[in-house]
Design an enzyme around this catalytic site. Structure first.
Site, PDB file in Angstrom:
ATOM      1  N   GLY A 117       0.839  -1.190   0.000  1.00  0.00           N
ATOM      2  CA  GLY A 117       0.000   0.000   0.000  1.00  0.00           C
ATOM      3  C   GLY A 117       0.874   1.241   0.000  1.00  0.00           C
ATOM      4  N   GLY A 119       2.413   3.000   2.284  1.00  0.00           N
ATOM      5  CA  GLY A 119       3.634   2.962   3.086  1.00  0.00           C
ATOM      6  C   GLY A 119       4.739   2.193   2.371  1.00  0.00           C
ATOM      7  N   ASP A 142      -8.156  -1.039   1.946  1.00  0.00           N
ATOM      8  CA  ASP A 142      -8.735   0.306   2.112  1.00  0.00           C
ATOM      9  C   ASP A 142      -9.095   0.980   0.784  1.00  0.00           C
ATOM     10  OD1 ASP A 142      -8.093  -0.135   4.782  1.00  0.00           O
ATOM     11  OD2 ASP A 142      -6.191   0.939   4.644  1.00  0.00           O
ATOM     12  N   MET A 184     -13.069  -1.283   8.742  1.00  0.00           N
ATOM     13  CA  MET A 184     -11.756  -0.652   8.558  1.00  0.00           C
ATOM     14  C   MET A 184     -11.795   0.336   7.391  1.00  0.00           C
ATOM     15  SD  MET A 184      -8.975  -3.645   9.222  1.00  0.00           S
ATOM     16  CE  MET A 184      -8.386  -4.004  10.877  1.00  0.00           C
ATOM     17  N   GLY A 185     -10.606   0.789   6.994  1.00  0.00           N
ATOM     18  CA  GLY A 185     -10.534   1.728   5.872  1.00  0.00           C
ATOM     19  C   GLY A 185      -9.603   2.893   6.115  1.00  0.00           C
ATOM     20  N   ARG A 186      -9.067   2.965   7.344  1.00  0.00           N
ATOM     21  CA  ARG A 186      -8.212   4.088   7.734  1.00  0.00           C
ATOM     22  C   ARG A 186      -8.904   5.424   7.496  1.00  0.00           C
ATOM     23  NH1 ARG A 186      -2.115   4.408   6.121  1.00  0.00           N
ATOM     24  NH2 ARG A 186      -3.014   4.140   4.071  1.00  0.00           N
ATOM     25  N   GLU A 237     -13.950   3.194  10.489  1.00  0.00           N
ATOM     26  CA  GLU A 237     -13.144   3.452  11.697  1.00  0.00           C
ATOM     27  C   GLU A 237     -12.645   4.896  11.771  1.00  0.00           C
ATOM     28  OE1 GLU A 237      -9.727   0.837  11.603  1.00  0.00           O
ATOM     29  OE2 GLU A 237      -9.080   1.559   9.647  1.00  0.00           O
ATOM     30  N   HIS A 287      -9.980  -7.453  11.865  1.00  0.00           N
ATOM     31  CA  HIS A 287      -9.103  -8.121  10.900  1.00  0.00           C
ATOM     32  C   HIS A 287      -9.777  -9.251  10.138  1.00  0.00           C
ATOM     33  CE1 HIS A 287      -6.400  -5.776  13.358  1.00  0.00           C
ATOM     34  NE2 HIS A 287      -5.560  -5.808  12.347  1.00  0.00           N
ATOM     35  N   ARG A 290      -9.514  -8.668   6.605  1.00  0.00           N
ATOM     36  CA  ARG A 290      -8.247  -8.897   5.902  1.00  0.00           C
ATOM     37  C   ARG A 290      -7.976 -10.379   5.674  1.00  0.00           C
ATOM     38  NH1 ARG A 290      -4.430  -4.827   8.626  1.00  0.00           N
ATOM     39  NH2 ARG A 290      -3.048  -6.614   8.884  1.00  0.00           N
TER      40      ARG A 290
END
Ligand code: F6P
Length: 363
Positions: A117, A119, A142, A184-186, A237, A287, A290
């Site tokens: 991703g 990062g 995400d 999730m999804g940041r 989130e 999680h 994921r």
């Protein structure tokens, strides 16, 4: 241009369904089409720094296409440019990128495929700036990477979240409750938006559209007046109240992005019960989103991305990322993909369509 005959591959960042599919496609096409040798570094960039790797051949990757996770292991906290080591009783950080490059050269690798991703791709770009022949593959549940229509793993996460919403419907209806699903999804609301629409949520809360609690309560009450005694809320989130902050669960200092979000679901439930007295329960999907087997869409995308990454190396398109644009897989500079996160446009047609069928975003 030197012929590409030995390549490395690694999976960085949080895992997601489809990683094994890319590893398989990279290995199969590199060996079968070009007669290359393939090396897989273990646990993301950590393996590059510590020279820990395995040889990937047709036997190693046999039967992994439908399996979740990654046979190579992954890490979302090991950055060679700021590498953490435990020394004299404390954590120290240092630049170990030259050590990583030394290992690449020692192994005689002509190219490196980084599956990650934002990062991991930022790190990949830094290696490219230092002369490494890098090609990136966009991964994350995400779906927040720019310069590609979709990342692999996203559709599987949406399927899991949508299925959870289906299950919450029946129990919500039985008990006349408000059921909240935190996904999730940041900082992006893609999973919540897609799952919310497909799973028939009544309220969708995403980071891009700050919500007003009074609007959510009004929506729940309006449903009750129409004899709909239950309501389903999907909350990303990273969602936040108008004028409020995202809820942080914990910090992971050595990570590219140290913030781990989580807790908005419980905060929201408390507010709803306090104001409306409607019994409310929370499910944090976490999680589970994921894990597991990739859905067919992600399996196919993984194959297309893996094959395209090998082709990009062969063509010498270093410093690029393979990307889905419309019907085609193309390459774009990694720089483009990591420049900014892809967020939901509050005016986008999916948001408009959701509103048109009565879904509230709390705005
Ligand atoms: O980026 C993928 C993701 O699953 C995010 O949706 C989530 O915020 C984060 O990773 C969780 O990270 P960790 O695996 O460190 O808990």
């Amino acid at each position: 241009m030197k012929k590409i005959s030995r390549i490395g591959v690694l999976t960085g960042g949080g895992d997601c369904p489809g990683l094994n599919g890319v590893i398989r496609a990279v290995t199969k096409s590199a060996i079968s089409k070009y007669g290359m040798e393939v090396v897989g570094f273990l646990d993301g960039f950590k393996g590059l720094v510590e020279n820990s790797y395995i040889h990937l051949d047709l036997k190693t990757i046999s039967g992994i296409g439908y399996r979740g996770g990654t046979i190579l292991g992954s890490s979302n906290r090991d950055n060679p440019f700021n590498f953490m080591a435990f020394k004299d009783g404390e954590n120290t950080f240092s630049d170990q990128s030259d050590r990583a490059i030394f290992h690449l050269n020692e192994l005689g690798l002509d190219g490196l495929i980084v599956i990650g991703g934002d990062g991991s791709l930022s790190i990949a770009d830094q290696f490219y700036q230092k002369g490494v022949n890098v090609v990136g593959v966009p991964k994350t549940i995400d779906n927040d990477l720019s310069a590609t229509d979709v990342t692999f793993g996203f559709n599987t996460a949406v399927e899991t979240a949508s299925d959870a919403l289906d299950r919450l419907h029946t129990t919500a209806e039985s008990h006349h409750r408000v059921m909240i699903l935190e996904v999730m999804g940041r900082y992006a609301g893609w999973i919540a938006l897609h799952a919310g629409i497909s799973g028939g949520a009544h309220v969708i809360l995403i980071p891009e559209i700050p919500y007003n609690i009074d609007n959510i309560i009004k929506h729940i009450r309006r449903r009750q007046w129409h004899d709909k005694k239950f309501s389903i809320i999907v909350v990303a989130e990273g969602a936040k109240q108008l004028g409020g902050e995202m809820v942080i669960q914990k910090l992971v200092p050595e990570s590219h992005d140290p913030i781990r979000l989580g807790g908005i679901g419980n905060q929201l439930a408390q507010q709803i019960e306090d104001i409306s007295s409607v019994e409310t329960r929370v499910t944090v999907l976490g999680h589970l989103q994921r894990g597991g087997s990739p859905v067919p869409y992600d399996r196919i995308l993984s194959v297309r991305y893996g094959v395209a990454a090998v082709e990009a190396l062969v063509r010498g398109e270093f410093g690029t990322m393979v990307s889905l644009q419309g019907p085609s897989i193309v390459t774009v500079p990694i720089r483009e993909a990591i420049k900014e996160q892809k967020m939901v446009d509050p005016q986008n047609d999916m948001v408009e369509a959701a509103k048109a069928i009565g879904i509230s975003f709390g705005d």
